[in-house]
Design a protein around this motif. Structure first.
Motif, mmCIF file in Angstrom:
data_model
loop_
_atom_site.group_PDB
_atom_site.id
_atom_site.type_symbol
_atom_site.label_atom_id
_atom_site.label_comp_id
_atom_site.label_asym_id
_atom_site.label_seq_id
_atom_site.Cartn_x
_atom_site.Cartn_y
_atom_site.Cartn_z
ATOM 1 N N UNK A 77 70.244 33.309 4.328
ATOM 2 C CA UNK A 77 68.920 33.291 3.607
ATOM 3 C C UNK A 77 68.082 34.341 4.038
ATOM 4 N N UNK A 78 67.966 34.301 5.491
ATOM 5 C CA UNK A 78 66.876 35.467 6.205
ATOM 6 C C UNK A 78 67.461 36.853 5.506
ATOM 7 N N UNK A 79 68.631 37.011 5.605
ATOM 8 C CA UNK A 79 69.536 38.287 5.327
ATOM 9 C C UNK A 79 69.011 38.664 4.076
ATOM 10 N N UNK A 80 69.132 37.643 3.072
ATOM 11 C CA UNK A 80 68.782 37.924 1.745
ATOM 12 C C UNK A 80 67.258 38.306 1.367
ATOM 13 N N UNK A 81 66.453 37.689 2.240
ATOM 14 C CA UNK A 81 65.077 38.101 2.205
ATOM 15 C C UNK A 81 64.911 39.496 2.548
ATOM 16 N N UNK A 82 65.663 39.984 3.569
ATOM 17 C CA UNK A 82 65.356 41.136 4.258
ATOM 18 C C UNK A 82 65.868 42.096 2.993
ATOM 19 N N UNK A 83 66.864 41.922 2.407
ATOM 20 C CA UNK A 83 67.223 42.773 1.310
ATOM 21 C C UNK A 83 66.294 42.577 -0.107
ATOM 22 N N UNK A 84 65.384 42.048 -0.065
ATOM 23 C CA UNK A 84 64.591 41.791 -1.265
ATOM 24 C C UNK A 84 64.991 40.927 -2.181
#
Length: 319
Positions: A77-84
């Motif tokens: 989920x953190x990775x998805x946020x970092x990817x916008x």
């Protein structure tokens, strides 16, 4: 008719002051004002939000170890946020009862995505921690707080660094290091935690990190700071610059890459992971004088802010 209208108005008033708010926080907690749109928060600022969160941490506050799926889901989920990809991140994180909101710091106007556990306000919080992501700049570095409250005021240093230096992501543990059974909540020395899963994701994306700790006066009696690159040597240049800046401010710094120092973080799990991927990592121990005095703390954060400038470049993506 007058009596009926009056009753209706009173009923609407009571509904408007219920137990939930638009940002998903109970009405008694600090958060966004009632005029904020869903998912937005203003509150008292990043530091106040974090210190309110950690205020209840104690050795008996409890901790529930996450499963492998729990850890992976939060990190993804953190990775998805970092990817916008916020909507996808919100759906993904909701599977483990985490939520995302936007926090605006009242003093600086800076905006952060807050990833938080919805169970925090319950009778038995899981203690899995939070993540704050700078929304105003591309994320290029991390600051990690593995022992909030136990290492007194390190959470405050992390918040101030986020407010002063652009492009950061703050990862903060969700429980006192002695919570739970044995050492299961001591996230700096375990791989089976949400904290480590998120830090591992950041390392695999090539993001350098600085992990902040607090030491007692008698741990390193002749030193105000112990600066270390852990078991690696990727951040020696940054470590030297940080140590030089702190020395110019009058602090005695033990440089663990050049001499034998106590509390050098050789067994730190996040540091070992960074070394395995050739990613810069610094393990910093601050003495009480720096952490407990606001003026000293500001000087230390100023040196850390200068440190992050060398990391304001496109990160190298790991495997």
């Amino acid at each position: 008719m007058v009596a009926a209208v009056t009753a209706c108005v009173l009923t609407l008033s009571q509904c408007g002051s219920g137990s939930s708010r638009e940002d998903g926080k109970p009405s008694g907690e600090r958060g966004s004002p009632s005029t904020a749109p869903p998912g937005e928060g203003v509150g008292d600022g990043l530091e106040q939000t974090i210190t309110d969160y950690t205020a209840a941490f104690g050795e008996d506050s409890g901790y529930r170890p996450p499963s492998r799926t729990d850890r992976q889901t939060v990190a993804e989920g953190v990775g998805l946020l970092l990817d916008g990809r916020r909507k996808e991140a919100e759906r993904h994180l909701s599977d483990v009862d985490f939520a995302v909101r936007t926090l605006t710091d009242t003093a600086t106007g800076r905006r952060y995505a807050e990833i938080a556990d919805r169970s925090e306000g319950g009778a038995a919080p899981r203690g899995w921690g939070r993540v704050y992501i700078d929304l105003g700049s591309p994320v290029r570095w991390s600051v990690q707080i593995p022992h909030p409250v136990a290492d007194r005021y390190t959470e405050r240093l992390g918040a101030e660094l986020m407010n002063r230096a652009p492009g950061g992501i703050l990862v903060i543990a969700g429980a006192h290091r002695k919570a739970g059974r044995g050492k299961e909540a001591d996230v700096a020395h375990r791989r089976d935690t949400v904290f480590h899963a998120v830090c591992d994701l950041l390392v695999r994306r090539g993001l350098p990190g600085v992990q902040l700790h607090g030491m007692a006066d008698d741990s390193a009696p002749r030193h105000d700071v112990v600066a270390s690159t852990g078991r690696g040597r990727e951040a020696i240049s940054e470590g030297r610059d940080l140590a030089d800046a702190l020395r110019k401010q009058g602090y005695d710094v033990c440089r663990a890459w050049a001499r034998s120092c106590p509390l050098a973080g050789r067994t730190n799990i996040q540091g070992r992971t960074a070394t395995a991927h050739d990613v810069p990592f610094l393990h910093i121990e601050f003495g009480p004088k720096i952490r407990e005095d606001r003026d000293h703390a500001r000087e230390a954060v100023g040196a850390l802010t200068d440190l992050t400038r060398s990391w304001q470049r496109e990160p190298r993506h790991g495997s």
